[in-house]
Design a protein around this motif. Structure first.
Motif, PDB file in Angstrom:
ATOM      1  N   THR A 175      50.015  34.129  44.745  1.00  0.00           N
ATOM      2  CA  THR A 175      48.771  34.891  44.916  1.00  0.00           C
ATOM      3  C   THR A 175      49.007  36.375  44.679  1.00  0.00           C
ATOM      4  O   THR A 175      48.227  37.046  44.000  1.00  0.00           O
ATOM      5  N   ASP A 176      50.086  36.896  45.227  1.00  0.00           N
ATOM      6  CA  ASP A 176      50.399  38.319  45.067  1.00  0.00           C
ATOM      7  C   ASP A 176      50.678  38.641  43.602  1.00  0.00           C
ATOM      8  O   ASP A 176      50.215  39.662  43.080  1.00  0.00           O
ATOM      9  N   ARG A 177      51.409  37.794  42.945  1.00  0.00           N
ATOM     10  CA  ARG A 177      51.732  38.047  41.533  1.00  0.00           C
ATOM     11  C   ARG A 177      50.475  38.026  40.668  1.00  0.00           C
ATOM     12  O   ARG A 177      50.278  38.879  39.800  1.00  0.00           O
ATOM     13  N   LEU A 178      49.607  37.066  40.907  1.00  0.00           N
ATOM     14  CA  LEU A 178      48.389  36.965  40.101  1.00  0.00           C
ATOM     15  C   LEU A 178      47.473  38.161  40.331  1.00  0.00           C
ATOM     16  O   LEU A 178      46.825  38.636  39.394  1.00  0.00           O
ATOM     17  N   LYS A 179      47.405  38.655  41.564  1.00  0.00           N
ATOM     18  CA  LYS A 179      46.581  39.840  41.836  1.00  0.00           C
ATOM     19  C   LYS A 179      47.080  41.041  41.031  1.00  0.00           C
ATOM     20  O   LYS A 179      46.291  41.845  40.525  1.00  0.00           O
ATOM     21  N   LYS A 180      48.380  41.194  40.912  1.00  0.00           N
ATOM     22  CA  LYS A 180      48.936  42.294  40.120  1.00  0.00           C
ATOM     23  C   LYS A 180      48.494  42.191  38.665  1.00  0.00           C
ATOM     24  O   LYS A 180      48.189  43.193  38.016  1.00  0.00           O
ATOM     25  N   TYR A 181      48.460  40.989  38.140  1.00  0.00           N
ATOM     26  CA  TYR A 181      48.086  40.804  36.738  1.00  0.00           C
ATOM     27  C   TYR A 181      46.583  40.829  36.530  1.00  0.00           C
ATOM     28  O   TYR A 181      46.105  41.158  35.449  1.00  0.00           O
ATOM     29  N   ALA A 182      45.827  40.496  37.564  1.00  0.00           N
ATOM     30  CA  ALA A 182      44.371  40.429  37.427  1.00  0.00           C
ATOM     31  C   ALA A 182      43.708  41.775  37.624  1.00  0.00           C
ATOM     32  O   ALA A 182      42.497  41.907  37.412  1.00  0.00           O
ATOM     33  N   ALA A 183      44.475  42.781  38.034  1.00  0.00           N
ATOM     34  CA  ALA A 183      43.920  44.123  38.278  1.00  0.00           C
ATOM     35  C   ALA A 183      42.811  44.026  39.322  1.00  0.00           C
ATOM     36  O   ALA A 183      43.022  43.613  40.442  1.00  0.00           O
ATOM     37  N   ALA A 184      41.580  44.388  38.920  1.00  0.00           N
ATOM     38  CA  ALA A 184      40.457  44.371  39.868  1.00  0.00           C
ATOM     39  C   ALA A 184      39.644  43.089  39.767  1.00  0.00           C
ATOM     40  O   ALA A 184      38.580  42.992  40.366  1.00  0.00           O
ATOM     41  N   ASP A 185      40.144  42.114  39.030  1.00  0.00           N
ATOM     42  CA  ASP A 185      39.361  40.904  38.797  1.00  0.00           C
ATOM     43  C   ASP A 185      39.854  39.745  39.669  1.00  0.00           C
ATOM     44  O   ASP A 185      40.111  38.646  39.182  1.00  0.00           O
ATOM     45  N   ALA A 186      39.986  40.004  40.957  1.00  0.00           N
ATOM     46  CA  ALA A 186      40.410  38.970  41.900  1.00  0.00           C
ATOM     47  C   ALA A 186      39.462  38.977  43.093  1.00  0.00           C
ATOM     48  O   ALA A 186      39.013  40.033  43.534  1.00  0.00           O
ATOM     49  N   GLY A 187      39.159  37.794  43.603  1.00  0.00           N
ATOM     50  CA  GLY A 187      38.239  37.693  44.726  1.00  0.00           C
ATOM     51  C   GLY A 187      38.486  36.445  45.537  1.00  0.00           C
ATOM     52  O   GLY A 187      39.416  35.675  45.275  1.00  0.00           O
ATOM     53  N   LEU A 188      37.622  36.228  46.545  1.00  0.00           N
ATOM     54  CA  LEU A 188      37.734  35.074  47.439  1.00  0.00           C
ATOM     55  C   LEU A 188      36.393  34.368  47.537  1.00  0.00           C
ATOM     56  O   LEU A 188      35.338  34.986  47.352  1.00  0.00           O
ATOM     57  N   LEU A 189      36.449  33.083  47.862  1.00  0.00           N
ATOM     58  CA  LEU A 189      35.239  32.278  47.978  1.00  0.00           C
ATOM     59  C   LEU A 189      35.475  31.185  49.004  1.00  0.00           C
ATOM     60  O   LEU A 189      36.455  30.435  48.917  1.00  0.00           O
ATOM     61  N   VAL A 190      34.570  31.078  49.998  1.00  0.00           N
ATOM     62  CA  VAL A 190      34.660  30.006  50.984  1.00  0.00           C
ATOM     63  C   VAL A 190      34.134  28.724  50.357  1.00  0.00           C
ATOM     64  O   VAL A 190      33.034  28.703  49.779  1.00  0.00           O
ATOM     65  N   THR A 191      34.911  27.655  50.453  1.00  0.00           N
ATOM     66  CA  THR A 191      34.558  26.383  49.824  1.00  0.00           C
ATOM     67  C   THR A 191      34.486  25.295  50.896  1.00  0.00           C
ATOM     68  O   THR A 191      35.514  24.725  51.287  1.00  0.00           O
ATOM     69  N   PRO A 192      33.295  24.983  51.391  1.00  0.00           N
ATOM     70  CA  PRO A 192      33.158  24.037  52.518  1.00  0.00           C
ATOM     71  C   PRO A 192      33.669  22.640  52.228  1.00  0.00           C
ATOM     72  O   PRO A 192      34.023  21.910  53.162  1.00  0.00           O
ATOM     73  N   GLU A 193      33.696  22.235  50.963  1.00  0.00           N
ATOM     74  CA  GLU A 193      34.063  20.852  50.657  1.00  0.00           C
ATOM     75  C   GLU A 193      35.541  20.667  50.373  1.00  0.00           C
ATOM     76  O   GLU A 193      35.980  19.553  50.078  1.00  0.00           O
ATOM     77  N   VAL A 194      36.318  21.744  50.427  1.00  0.00           N
ATOM     78  CA  VAL A 194      37.767  21.630  50.272  1.00  0.00           C
ATOM     79  C   VAL A 194      38.384  21.588  51.661  1.00  0.00           C
ATOM     80  O   VAL A 194      38.162  22.478  52.482  1.00  0.00           O
ATOM     81  N   ALA A 195      39.106  20.519  51.939  1.00  0.00           N
ATOM     82  CA  ALA A 195      39.730  20.360  53.255  1.00  0.00           C
ATOM     83  C   ALA A 195      41.052  21.122  53.292  1.00  0.00           C
ATOM     84  O   ALA A 195      41.898  20.969  52.411  1.00  0.00           O
ATOM     85  N   ALA A 196      41.214  21.938  54.329  1.00  0.00           N
ATOM     86  CA  ALA A 196      42.437  22.727  54.474  1.00  0.00           C
ATOM     87  C   ALA A 196      43.595  21.861  54.944  1.00  0.00           C
ATOM     88  O   ALA A 196      43.405  20.881  55.675  1.00  0.00           O
TER      89      ALA A 196
END
Length: 645
Positions: A175-196
């Motif tokens: 996750t940290d590596r991808l954020k570095k490469y994505a610059a400002a194009d990274a975000g989060l989304l709550v997904t109710p149907e994905v079981a943790a």
């Protein structure tokens, strides 16, 4: 209110305010609409195995068998999924997440299950502020550690392959590596149907290693908060129990009105006073190693053999003969300012700084030779020290802001070359503030190549600046040297190279430590900007002005107040601790680490946390007082190359 009530009142206030802060963060995460849950069987967890390192040299782990097949069409073929062991993303959620990513212009989307366990929910809220996650270019990549939707082209550039079965620590690093490469194009989304899938408690320590600079410091801070609560209960049971109620109900406060409904929230709340210390204890005793940790163990073992060979004949071969004259003016009235060990890395050796009585120049004498520079720089900014150095460099935002402000007040650059750029942190910060400027970087290390791969700079130049200056002549209207000259053998040669490379009307920006800063003499070798053995020359402002003028440049601005960095007291304390209680796993130490040495190191640093926090706060207060003055521990200089005629 009597005195015994104060700890309880403070604890209750902190818990409520912190809970509201974390709740605001979680509410800011967008959520997919929920529907009647569909039970999707989870595949059995698989152990990740290492593959070859990415092009940047950072190990990324993928499963040994296959990559998941994504359904074609509707944009999903543009994205790949990276998931933790046991996590399944259903097709409907996949399509909705892709639509959200395309609508928001996101290249990396962290999928946050609505039933994320409470401990992981707390971690997510503490580490990620959605309000600034995209706008802060140096914010570390953090998320729920369950599933990532990633633009396929970006994943390939970052050296991350799609796949499932990752352990929690590896998901943090990915996750940290991808954020570095994505610059400002990274975000989060709550997904109710994905079981943790709850993270195994045994991996807690490995997760802290992946996410923080210091796992024991993180644990110590949490423990001190717990002790404050316990003190409140002892001093005033009535008010203390009220604070305890706030502690117990904080999970409800944090998640109320958000898209998250942790499945274990009830149990996590009422058993929190018992579960938290047990979790911290298990973390402190944790021995589980992620694939990345095991790879670093192997590299450390190999490095121990190499360092033992390098030190077999002592450190004398790393130095040039001591000189009897000043390298700046040739004067012979030299006086020793201080002698210091390597307080940063703890490598063997003793280093002296001498001051010229004629010009005041401060320099290392005897100076490191080429072999010494290689030995003492090794594993500081790259190799074993790369991860920690990057995390520290990301925190210098105030300095980055000041540099941009100084240049913007005098020119609007088109192309900017940052000499000694490292991984390009300054360029990454500056680019959004100077949208019309193209940033390139130059450095000796491989970090500059990684900066180009990430897109933090447009073009990487690897090598020595004086040797590269002629081919770069006229390409850049701003050249910067931020905490670079003090590392060089001949600072005036570097300034001369910049003067040759700049076009008429171009600007040179320099930032260096200020050796005339008063407290430096009091703190002696504990003054962080002395930074032995790496700082070879510490140049006073009048001498730098003379050197710049000798190259035909005109000084247009200086700043010795706002360039100050708040690190004097906290840095001195950290250096003292680092000398007395060094990291026991450093491969150049003569004795390998033992359980006792590791426990001693962790205990010493944990006990010092309150003093370090107090020193850091004091540094900040002093920095505010110093900013309007002309006496900081660093200074900046901006010079212009005159236009002919």
């Amino acid at each position: 209110m009597n005195g015994s009530m104060l700890p309880a009142a403070a604890a209750a206030a902190v818990l409520v305010l912190d809970g509201l802060r974390l709740r605001a963060r979680l509410r800011a995460i967008p959520s997919l609409p929920a529907r009647n849950p569909v039970v999707v069987p989870s595949p059995p967890a698989r152990h990740p195995v290492p593959v070859t390192a990415s092009s940047a040299g950072s190990p990324i782990y993928v499963p040994a068998d296959r990559e998941p097949v994504t359904p074609p069409g509707d944009g999903t073929d543009r994205f790949v999924l990276v998931t933790a062991a046991g996590v399944t993303v259903d097709e409907r959620t996949h399509r909705q997440a892709v639509a959200h990513a395309e609508r928001e212009g996101l290249a990396v989307l962290d999928l946050v299950p609505a039933d994320l366990p409470m401990a992981q929910t707390f971690t997510l809220a503490r580490q990620v502020d959605p309000a600034t996650y995209r706008t802060d270019p140096l914010a570390p990549g953090r998320g729920a550690g369950q599933a990532l939707l990633v633009d396929a082209a970006l994943a390939a550039r970052a050296g991350v392959r799609s796949g499932d079965g990752h352990d929690p620590a590896t998901m943090i690093r990915i996750t940290d590596r991808l954020k570095k490469y994505a610059a400002a194009d990274a975000g989060l989304l709550v997904t109710p149907e994905v079981a943790a899938v709850p993270a195994d408690p045994a991996t807690f320590r490995a997760r802290l290693r992946a996410a923080t600079v210091s796992p024991h410091a993180t644990l110590a801070i949490r423990l001190y908060g717990y002790l404050l609560l316990a003190t409140a209960i002892v001093l005033d049971p009535a008010w203390g129990l009220l604070a305890l109620a706030g502690y117990v109900t904080q999970p409800y406060l944090v998640t109320a009105g958000t898209g998250l409904r942790p499945a274990d929230r009830l149990r996590a709340a009422w058993l929190r006073p018992v579960r938290d210390p047990l979790r911290w204890w298990r973390c402190a005793r944790g021995t589980w190693r992620s694939p990345y940790d095991r790879q670093m163990d192997e590299r450390r073992a190999h490095a121990r053999t190499v360092y033992a060979r390098d030190l077999a004949d002592g450190t004398g071969r790393f130095f040039e003969p001591r000189r009897d004259d000043c390298p700046w003016c040739g004067g012979t009235r030299l006086r020793r300012r201080l002698t210091s060990p390597d307080r940063i890395m703890g490598k063997p050796g003793s280093f002296s700084l001498e001051r010229c009585g004629d010009c005041g120049h401060l320099f290392q004498n005897p100076r490191l030779n080429a072999a010494g520079l290689e030995f003492y720089y090794r594993d500081v900014y790259d190799g074993l020290g790369a991860s920690g150095s990057e995390k520290l460099l990301a925190g210098h935002v105030d300095s980055y802001r000041g540099r941009v402000t100084m240049v913007r007040a005098h020119t609007s650059p088109r192309r900017w070359l940052d000499v000694g750029t490292g991984w390009g942190h300054f360029c990454r910060y500056a680019a959004p503030h100077l949208p019309g400027t193209v940033f390139d970087g130059l450095d000796m290390g491989d970090g500059v190549l990684e900066a180009q791969r990430r897109g933090w700079i447009d073009l990487a130049h690897q090598g020595m600046f004086p040797a590269s200056a002629d081919r770069l002549t006229g390409h850049y209207d701003v050249i910067s040297m931020h905490h670079y000259l003090e590392h060089t053998l001949d600072p005036r040669a570097e300034i001369g190279a910049a003067a040759r490379a700049l076009p008429p009307g171009g600007h040179l920006l320099i930032e260096v430590p200020n050796p005339r800063f008063g407290p430096a003499r009091l703190l002696r070798s504990l003054w962080l900007p002395y930074f032995q053995p790496q700082h070879l020359n510490l140049i006073a402002l009048p001498r730098l002005v003379e050197a710049v003028a000798a190259q035909g440049l005109t000084v247009v601005a200086t700043d010795t107040g706002r360039a100050h960095q708040p690190c004097d007291l906290s840095g001195a304390l950290a250096l003292w601790l680092n000398s007395r209680f060094p990291e026991p796993d450093r491969p150049w130490l003569p004795v390998p680490a033992t359980r006792l040495s590791r426990a001693r190191h962790s205990m010493a640093w944990s006990m010092a946390i309150p003093a370090l926090v107090l020193a850091a706060v004091t540094d900040r207060l002093l920095a505010a007082a110093i900013a309007p003055t002309s006496g900081g521990n660093c200074y900046r200089l901006l010079a212009r190359k005159p236009v002919a005629g």
